[in-house]
Scaffold this active site. Structure first.
Site, PDB file in Angstrom:
ATOM      1  N   GLU A  28      -5.268  -4.740  25.704  1.00  0.00           N
ATOM      2  CA  GLU A  28      -5.080  -4.581  27.131  1.00  0.00           C
ATOM      3  C   GLU A  28      -5.786  -6.034  27.760  1.00  0.00           C
ATOM      4  OE1 GLU A  28      -6.191  -0.426  25.806  1.00  0.00           O
ATOM      5  OE2 GLU A  28      -6.398  -2.337  25.045  1.00  0.00           O
ATOM      6  N   ARG A  49       0.297  -4.572   0.524  1.00  0.00           N
ATOM      7  CA  ARG A  49      -1.170  -4.778   0.106  1.00  0.00           C
ATOM      8  C   ARG A  49      -1.769  -5.552   1.466  1.00  0.00           C
ATOM      9  NH1 ARG A  49      -1.151  -7.687  -5.737  1.00  0.00           N
ATOM     10  NH2 ARG A  49      -1.212  -5.971  -6.905  1.00  0.00           N
ATOM     11  N   THR A  82      -6.275  -0.558 -16.362  1.00  0.00           N
ATOM     12  CA  THR A  82      -5.462  -1.314 -15.755  1.00  0.00           C
ATOM     13  C   THR A  82      -5.904  -2.911 -15.796  1.00  0.00           C
ATOM     14  OG1 THR A  82      -4.367   0.068 -14.237  1.00  0.00           O
ATOM     15  CG2 THR A  82      -3.976  -2.159 -13.593  1.00  0.00           C
ATOM     16  N   GLU A 123      -3.410   1.565  -6.793  1.00  0.00           N
ATOM     17  CA  GLU A 123      -2.447   1.212  -7.821  1.00  0.00           C
ATOM     18  C   GLU A 123      -2.347   1.532  -8.992  1.00  0.00           C
ATOM     19  OE1 GLU A 123      -1.078  -2.884  -7.070  1.00  0.00           O
ATOM     20  OE2 GLU A 123      -0.863  -2.857  -5.256  1.00  0.00           O
ATOM     21  N   SER A 143      -6.280  11.768 -10.927  1.00  0.00           N
ATOM     22  CA  SER A 143      -7.611  12.218 -10.153  1.00  0.00           C
ATOM     23  C   SER A 143      -7.329  12.289  -8.912  1.00  0.00           C
ATOM     24  CB  SER A 143      -8.630  11.028 -10.510  1.00  0.00           C
ATOM     25  OG  SER A 143      -8.757  11.067 -12.085  1.00  0.00           O
TER      26      SER A 143
END
Length: 368
Positions: free
Chosen positions: A58, A190, A202, A296, A304
């Site tokens: 604003e 992302r 991973t 990811e 989980s």
């Protein structure tokens, strides 16, 4: 009685929403907000909140309009604030500028704001029209609203999978399942999130960077769920450039110190009912000002979050390929025995991304 918005009100709010989207992923712990000032049928000022500590949308629009703000209508995607924080109240600036009418999209659930901005403006004699394009405005700031109302970060599970739901072959190979177009869209995702999380498997097998590879892209904070600290502190995910965190059960070990020596924060995990508890991680993220977590994988990490009822949204990039068994399913072993007990998704949307399909769905809320 509140007046109904005109088609022009809706069109100008859509313009303000476009402004707000310019700052997605950059305003935490604040919401993304856009504003437009209109006088005599013309836009005389516009702007968005760029980042925490800088002027609200604003104020940016008011400065752009200057003296033309007097008698104008202000369109804001969020109810103007009426309290002192890092910046002064927007309501005071709006009143001082002589704005005649304020139209906004979302109500702000923050107890410091919730309804107070509207009441202050009405008391000063301004016409106020709330909740114009509210659904679109609320959608823009789902992570902020969840963080404010629950104290936990908003969780998006993302995976690139085959048509039969596999994110890797039986031997663990996953590069590349999806197309370059889908991977580019994943980088846009992302770019909009505050933090990104993967599991230790991973990191060990893929050694990802977890960066955002876009022009003017911003990489989120990187988190690795590594209870036993089995990952290498020299892995790419721990490279300097953004905030890096490893989540471990033991934070006072020599192994933990090896991570700290690399500038990596070590957050201690809790155990509940014999399992690693993820809810406290989401609560700490909010305390650290990180509202939107992108998960990811891998499959055990997704499993989980789903089993604990902590996932809010699922985004899948589905490639027209088949791996079959023993390929690795992206959800892990949810162990659903009866169809009636399946985890439910809703608000399903799908659109093509190159040769692939991007599917977005909300996870139906359960008791958490």
């Amino acid at each position: 009685m509140t007046k109904k918005p005109s088609a022009r009100d809706q069109a100008l709010m859509a313009l303000a929403l476009g402004e707000a989207k310019k700052a997605l992923g950059r305003t935490h712990p604040n919401p993304a907000v856009g504003a437009v000032l209109v006088k005599g049928g013309k836009v005389v000022g516009r702007g968005f909140h760029a980042r925490a500590g800088e002027p609200h949308a604003e104020i940016v629009a008011l400065k752009a309009a200057g003296t033309r703000a007097k008698g104008a209508t202000l369109y804001s995607t969020l109810e103007p604030c009426n309290h002192y924080g890092r910046t002064p109240p927007c309501t005071e600036a709006i009143i001082a500028a002589g704005v005649a009418r304020v139209v906004y999209g979302s109500s702000d659930p923050n107890p410091l704001v919730d309804g107070k901005g509207r009441r202050r403006l009405v008391k000063a004699g301004l016409e106020v029209l709330p909740h114009v394009l509210r659904a679109q405005a609320d959608e823009l700031n789902r992570p902020f609203f969840k963080a404010i109302t629950t104290g936990r970060a908003y969780v998006t599970l993302k995976a690139g999978i085959t048509l039969d739901g596999k994110l890797a072959t039986g031997t663990g190979q996953s590069k590349w399942i999806t197309s370059p177009e889908a991977r580019k869209e994943a980088h846009r995702l992302r770019n909009r999130c505050d933090a990104i999380l993967v599991g230790s498997t991973t990191v060990r097998f893929d050694d990802p960077e977890l960066t955002t590879r876009l022009p003017q892209g911003r990489s989120p904070a990187r988190l690795v769920l590594d209870p036993d600290l089995v990952t290498d502190p020299a892995a790419k995910v721990y490279a300097p450039g953004v905030r890096r965190v490893v989540l471990a059960l033991g934070d006072r070990t020599s192994r933990a110190e090896a991570f700290r020596a690399r500038g990596v924060e070590v957050w201690r995990l809790e155990r509940r009912d014999g399992k690693v508890a993820l809810a406290p991680v989401l609560e700490r993220l909010v305390r650290e000002g990180l509202m939107h977590l992108l998960v990811e994988g891998g499959s055990l990490v997704h499993q989980s979050f789903l089993q604990e009822g902590l996932a809010d949204e699922v985004i899948l990039f589905v490639a027209p390929r088949l791996f079959g068994d023993p390929g690795r399913t992206w959800t892990g072993a949810l162990e659903v025995e009866e169809p009636a007990k399946a985890l439910q998704l809703e608000e399903l949307e799908a659109r093509p991304i190159g040769p692939d399909l991007m599917i977005t769905a909300r996870v139906r809320a359960t008791s958490r």
